[in-house]
Motif scaffolding. Structure first.
Motif, PDB file in Angstrom:
ATOM      1  N   LYS A   1       0.835  -1.206   0.000  1.00 54.75           N
ATOM      2  CA  LYS A   1       0.000   0.000   0.000  1.00 54.75           C
ATOM      3  C   LYS A   1       0.869   1.256   0.000  1.00 54.75           C
ATOM      4  N   PHE A   2       1.882   1.281   0.863  1.00 57.54           N
ATOM      5  CA  PHE A   2       2.789   2.432   0.943  1.00 57.54           C
ATOM      6  C   PHE A   2       3.436   2.705  -0.409  1.00 57.54           C
ATOM      7  N   SER A   3       3.932   1.666  -1.060  1.00 55.51           N
ATOM      8  CA  SER A   3       4.694   1.817  -2.301  1.00 55.51           C
ATOM      9  C   SER A   3       3.833   2.369  -3.431  1.00 55.51           C
ATOM     10  N   ILE A   4       2.631   1.819  -3.593  1.00 59.45           N
ATOM     11  CA  ILE A   4       1.750   2.265  -4.670  1.00 59.45           C
ATOM     12  C   ILE A   4       1.232   3.672  -4.402  1.00 59.45           C
ATOM     13  N   GLU A   5       0.816   3.928  -3.175  1.00 59.06           N
ATOM     14  CA  GLU A   5       0.305   5.262  -2.847  1.00 59.06           C
ATOM     15  C   GLU A   5       1.401   6.316  -2.947  1.00 59.06           C
ATOM     16  N   ARG A   6       2.623   5.914  -2.692  1.00 60.08           N
ATOM     17  CA  ARG A   6       3.760   6.831  -2.830  1.00 60.08           C
ATOM     18  C   ARG A   6       3.908   7.290  -4.272  1.00 60.08           C
ATOM     19  N   VAL A   7       3.817   6.353  -5.226  1.00 59.55           N
ATOM     20  CA  VAL A   7       3.906   6.689  -6.644  1.00 59.55           C
ATOM     21  C   VAL A   7       2.826   7.695  -7.025  1.00 59.55           C
ATOM     22  N   LEU A   8       1.604   7.440  -6.572  1.00 54.61           N
ATOM     23  CA  LEU A   8       0.479   8.307  -6.913  1.00 54.61           C
ATOM     24  C   LEU A   8       0.591   9.669  -6.237  1.00 54.61           C
ATOM     25  N   ALA A   9       1.158   9.710  -5.038  1.00 48.22           N
ATOM     26  CA  ALA A   9       1.314  10.984  -4.332  1.00 48.22           C
ATOM     27  C   ALA A   9       2.397  11.845  -4.976  1.00 48.22           C
ATOM     28  N   ILE A  10       3.511  11.221  -5.343  1.00 45.25           N
ATOM     29  CA  ILE A  10       4.612  11.968  -5.963  1.00 45.25           C
ATOM     30  C   ILE A  10       4.241  12.402  -7.385  1.00 45.25           C
ATOM     31  N   LYS A  11       3.589  11.497  -8.126  1.00 44.28           N
ATOM     32  CA  LYS A  11       3.085  11.797  -9.477  1.00 44.28           C
ATOM     33  C   LYS A  11       4.140  12.516 -10.319  1.00 44.28           C
ATOM     34  N   SER A  12       5.249  11.838 -10.533  1.00 48.16           N
ATOM     35  CA  SER A  12       6.355  12.398 -11.308  1.00 48.16           C
ATOM     36  C   SER A  12       5.923  12.762 -12.725  1.00 48.16           C
ATOM     37  N   ASP A  13       6.553  13.808 -13.270  1.00 43.40           N
ATOM     38  CA  ASP A  13       6.229  14.224 -14.634  1.00 43.40           C
ATOM     39  C   ASP A  13       6.783  13.274 -15.684  1.00 43.40           C
ATOM     40  N   ASN A  14       7.436  12.209 -15.259  1.00 43.06           N
ATOM     41  CA  ASN A  14       7.953  11.228 -16.211  1.00 43.06           C
ATOM     42  C   ASN A  14       6.858  10.328 -16.768  1.00 43.06           C
ATOM     43  N   GLY A  15       5.706  10.297 -16.126  1.00 46.05           N
ATOM     44  CA  GLY A  15       4.561   9.580 -16.672  1.00 46.05           C
ATOM     45  C   GLY A  15       4.288   8.210 -16.106  1.00 46.05           C
ATOM     46  N   ALA A  16       5.192   7.667 -15.275  1.00 46.18           N
ATOM     47  CA  ALA A  16       5.014   6.299 -14.790  1.00 46.18           C
ATOM     48  C   ALA A  16       3.762   6.149 -13.939  1.00 46.18           C
ATOM     49  N   ALA A  17       3.394   7.176 -13.197  1.00 48.37           N
ATOM     50  CA  ALA A  17       2.222   7.089 -12.319  1.00 48.37           C
ATOM     51  C   ALA A  17       0.947   6.821 -13.099  1.00 48.37           C
ATOM     52  N   GLY A  18       0.938   7.159 -14.380  1.00 44.06           N
ATOM     53  CA  GLY A  18      -0.236   6.924 -15.196  1.00 44.06           C
ATOM     54  C   GLY A  18      -0.643   5.466 -15.254  1.00 44.06           C
ATOM     55  N   LEU A  19       0.329   4.562 -15.097  1.00 47.85           N
ATOM     56  CA  LEU A  19       0.021   3.132 -15.130  1.00 47.85           C
ATOM     57  C   LEU A  19      -0.856   2.717 -13.944  1.00 47.85           C
ATOM     58  N   LEU A  20      -0.758   3.465 -12.848  1.00 51.15           N
ATOM     59  CA  LEU A  20      -1.481   3.108 -11.622  1.00 51.15           C
ATOM     60  C   LEU A  20      -2.621   4.077 -11.312  1.00 51.15           C
ATOM     61  N   ALA A  21      -2.885   4.996 -12.223  1.00 47.67           N
ATOM     62  CA  ALA A  21      -3.838   6.073 -11.943  1.00 47.67           C
ATOM     63  C   ALA A  21      -5.274   5.582 -11.791  1.00 47.67           C
ATOM     64  N   ASN A  22      -5.564   4.374 -12.249  1.00 43.86           N
ATOM     65  CA  ASN A  22      -6.934   3.854 -12.159  1.00 43.86           C
ATOM     66  C   ASN A  22      -7.235   3.228 -10.793  1.00 43.86           C
ATOM     67  N   ILE A  23      -6.239   3.205  -9.913  1.00 37.70           N
ATOM     68  CA  ILE A  23      -6.472   2.665  -8.566  1.00 37.70           C
ATOM     69  C   ILE A  23      -7.256   3.678  -7.733  1.00 37.70           C
ATOM     70  N   ASP A  24      -8.336   3.227  -7.141  1.00 46.20           N
ATOM     71  CA  ASP A  24      -9.146   4.086  -6.288  1.00 46.20           C
ATOM     72  C   ASP A  24      -8.642   4.001  -4.845  1.00 46.20           C
ATOM     73  N   THR A  25      -8.685   2.799  -4.272  1.00 45.30           N
ATOM     74  CA  THR A  25      -8.184   2.611  -2.911  1.00 45.30           C
ATOM     75  C   THR A  25      -7.422   1.283  -2.822  1.00 45.30           C
ATOM     76  N   ILE A  26      -6.553   1.200  -1.811  1.00 43.95           N
ATOM     77  CA  ILE A  26      -5.794  -0.023  -1.547  1.00 43.95           C
ATOM     78  C   ILE A  26      -6.097  -0.436  -0.117  1.00 43.95           C
ATOM     79  N   GLU A  27      -6.533  -1.671   0.041  1.00 39.92           N
ATOM     80  CA  GLU A  27      -7.005  -2.137   1.340  1.00 39.92           C
ATOM     81  C   GLU A  27      -6.172  -3.318   1.844  1.00 39.92           C
ATOM     82  N   PRO A  28      -5.250  -3.081   2.778  1.00 35.12           N
ATOM     83  CA  PRO A  28      -4.530  -4.210   3.384  1.00 35.12           C
ATOM     84  C   PRO A  28      -5.468  -4.998   4.295  1.00 35.12           C
TER      85      PRO A  28
END
Length: 533
Positions: A124-151
Motif C-alpha cells: 500500500k505504501f509503495s503504490i500510494e507513494r507513486v500516486l502521491a509523488i506523481k512524477s512528470d515522467n509519466g510512470a504514475a499513469g500506469l497506476l492512476a486507475n487505482i481508487d483505494t488499496i485495502e490491506p
C-alpha cells in the motif's frame, strides 16, 4: 521512459559516497568474476533527474532493467512471455466479473534484502507513494486507475479500481509497482542518487563517476523468495558510450554479452561475417519509433501540417536505408504483431505522395514551405537515429513543402526539454511496458501520459480506452482499438515510423541468452549462466 545539465550540490554530496569498486578488475569471459553484460543505456543524475532509480520516477527501459533485478513486484511476466504470474505474491486474482477488485496474497516469509518482513502495508505504501509523488515522467499513469488499496492483515491486499481494467495484472508486474520499505523511501519525496533497496532477486552496488554509473554489480539476494530461479550468483551491467566501444569490449572478452543496443552495422557485420567465439541472436521485439508533436506549438498546431508530414514521409526508405533488415515500416501506434493492429495511417494516406501532402496543406490554408526543426536524441537509441533524422529531413525538404532542420541532444538534455514542451517535433521510441495494445495507446492518449502532451481527445480518454479495458478477452477489445487508431491517423498527435527487431551478441559458453530479453526489452539477468544450461 532521462537526464543532464547542472548538477545540484545536494545530489553531488549524496552521490560521492556511492563510489564502490565492485567487480572492477574481474568479469568477462577472460576473468574469474561474474558475468558481465554491456549496454549503451546511460544512468545519470542531475538537476532534471536527480532520482533516476526511484520506481516513482523511472520510466525508461534501461532504468527499469536495473529495477527488475532489485525491486520485487506482486506479479511478473514469466520466462517466454504470456500472462503475468505471481512473484512476490503467492496468488492474485480479480474477485469480481467486472475486473474492478483485485486481491493478492503475499508469499510466506517474504522479506526485504535487509531481512525486514514485507507486508501488505508495504505494498500500500509503495503504490500510494507513486500516486502521491506523481512524477512528470509519466510512470504514475500506469497506476492512476487505482481508487483505494485495502490491506487485510499482513499478507493480503485488495486493490479497488475506479473503472474495470483487465490489464491491471500486467501493470502490477512493472517496476513502478515495485514494493519498497518505508524505512528506506520517503512517502512524498523521490530518493535522489543511485541506491536501490527492495526484495528482488539481487542486491545492487554501483560505481559512479561524474554523477554517471560506470558499473552496476548485482549479487544474489540471500533473502529472496519469489518465482524467479537464478542461474548465477553475480552479474555486472556495464554501460558504454556507444555500440562500437561495446562491440570492442565483447571481442576482447571484457564483457560476455552485448544487450541494448547494437548498431545496424554491427548486426549486418555479425550476420554476414561471423566472428570466432561470438554469436548473434535475434530475440522477439516490439519496439516502435515515432515522431511526437507539441500540438500547441504554432508550427504544428494546425493538424494539416501533421497530416501532410504523414502523407509525404517514406517509411520504407527510412527502414531500408538506415536500418536494413532490422526494421519494417509501421502505419499505426500498435505494431503489426500485436492483436488489434490496423494499418490506419496507410488507409488514410496511402503511399508517400508530395501531391497529396500539398493538397492537404492548401486545403488547410497553410503557407509553404513550412519551417520546422526535428529534435532527436543522439545517444539513447543508437547511432542509427542521426541517419534516420537526416533521411526524414531530406524527404520533407525534397517535397518543397517543408523547410526542415534537425537538432540532436544527449538523452538527459533531450528528454527534460521534451517534457518541458520545448520541442515542436521530436523523435522517440517505445518499448512496451507489457505486450497489450492498451500499452501502445494509453501512454500517448490518456491523461497524465508519458509524453506530457497537450493533445487531448475526449472520445479516446473517456470512452474508447475505458471500453477497451473492460474486455477480459482482449480480442473483443479490437473494435475500440480500431477506432483509437483511426483517431491517431486523423489527428496525428504522434506519427509512427517503424517497428524493430531485437538482437543480442554474446560469447560462446554463455547460457540462457535466449531467455534474457523478452518482447518488451525486459532484461532478465538471472537467466544467464555458464556452461551447460
Amino acid at each position: 521512459m532521462n537526464r543532464k545539465t547542472l548538477v545540484l550540490p545536494a545530489v553531488v554530496g549524496l552521490l560521492a559516497p556511492v563510489l564502490v569498486a565492485c567487480g572492477s578488475s574481474e568479469g568477462g569471459s577472460g576473468g574469474g568474476g561474474g558475468i558481465v553484460v554491456g549496454t549503451t543505456d546511460q544512468f545519470t543524475a542531475d538537476k532534471d533527474a536527480p532520482a533516476p532509480f526511484d520506481p516513482a520516477y523511472a520510466y525508461d527501459t534501461g532504468v527499469w532493467n536495473v529495477l527488475r533485478q532489485t525491486v520485487q513486484t506482486l506479479m511478473h511476466v514469466p520466462r517466454g512471455g504470456g500472462q503475468p504470474v505471481p512473484e512476490a505474491a503467492s496468488q492474485c486474482a480479480f474477485t469480481d466479473r467486472a475486473s474492478e477488485s483485485y486481491r493478492c496474497t503475499l508469499r510466506e516469509g517474504l522479506t526485504f534484502a535487509d531481512g525486514k518482513p514485507v507486508t501488505a502495508k508495504d505494498v500500500k505504501f509503495s503504490i500510494e507513494r507513486v500516486l502521491a509523488i506523481k512524477s512528470d515522467n509519466g510512470a504514475a499513469g500506469l497506476l492512476a486507475n487505482i481508487d483505494t488499496i485495502e490491506p487485510k492483515g499482513d499478507s493480503e491486499v485488495v486493490f479497488h479500481l475506479k473503472t474495470p481494467d483487465a490489464t491491471f495484472p500486467y501493470k502490477l508486474s512493472t517496476p513502478v509497482a515495485g514494493i519498497l520499505s518505508s524505512d528506506k523511501y520517503d512517502a512524498r519525496k523521490l530518493r535522489d542518487g543511485f541506491e536501490v533497496d527492495g526484495s528482488g532477486p539481487y542486491t545492487m552496488r554501483t560505481e559512479v563517476k561524474d554523477n554517471r554509473v560506470v558499473r552496476a554489480v548485482f549479487t544474489k539476494n540471500a533473502h529472496y523468495k519469489g518465482d524467479i530461479k537464478l542461474h548465477n550468483d553475480k552479474v555486472e551491467l556495464r554501460p558504454y558510450a556507444d555500440a562500437d566501444s561495446m562491440g570492442q569490449a565483447l571481442e576482447s572478452g571484457d564483457i560476455d554479452m552485448m544487450a541494448r543496443t547494437l548498431s545496424p552495422e554491427q548486426i549486418k557485420d555479425l550476420s554476414e561475417k561471423p566472428k570466432e567465439g561470438i554469436a548473434l541472436r535475434e530475440v522477439p521485439g516490439l519496439e516502435i519509433r515515432y515522431l511526437g508533436f507539441d500540438t500547441t506549438d504554432p508550427s504544428v498546431k494546425d493538424k494539416a501540417v501533421r497530416q501532410a508530414m504523414a502523407a509525404v514521409i517514406d517509411r520504407g526508405e527510412i527502414a531500408s536505408k538506415v536500418y536494413g533488415s532490422t526494421a519494417t515500416p509501421l502505419y499505426s501506434l500498435i505494431p503489426s504483431s500485436i492483436v488489434a493492429h490496423t494499418n490506419s495511417f496507410f488507409n488514410e494516406y496511402g503511399e508517400p505522395s508530395g501531391k497529396k501532402a500539398g493538397d492537404i496543406l492548401r486545403a488547410g490554408g497553410i503557407d509553404t514551405p513550412v519551417k520546422l526543426t526535428l529534435n532527436y536524441t543522439t545517444d539513447h537509441y543508437g547511432p542509427g537515429t542521426a541517419k534516420e533524422f537526416e533521411t526524414l529531413r531530406d524527404q520533407l525538404n525534397a517535397s518543397k513543402l517543408f523547410d526542415v532542420t534537425i537538432e540532436g541532444a544527449e538523452w538527459s538534455e533531450f528528454r527534460a526539454a521534451q517534457k518541458r514542451g520545448e520541442y515542436a517535433v521530436y523523435g522517440l521510441g517505445w518499448f512496451p511496458d507489457f505486450p497489450d495494445p492498451d500499452n501502445y495507446v494509453a501512454p500517448f492518449l490518456d491523461a497524465d501520459n508519458f509524453l506530457n502532451t497537450p493533445y487531448a481527445n475526449s472520445v479516446a480518454r473517456t470512452q474508447l480506452i475505458p471500453q477497451s479495458r473492460r474486455e477480459a478477452d482482449r480480442n473483443a477489445a479490437g473494435p475500440a482499438f480500431a477506432k483509437l487508431q483511426e483517431i491517431v491517423a486523423t489527428d496525428v498527435p504522434v506519427l509512427p515510423l517503424w517497428q524493430g527487431k531485437q538482437y543480442v551478441a554474446h560469447r560462446e559458453g554463455l547460457t540462457g541468452v535466449e531467455w534474457s530479453l523478452n518482447t518488451s526489452s525486459d532484461l532478465m539477468l538471472w537467466e544467464l549462466g555458464r556452461g551447460n544450461a
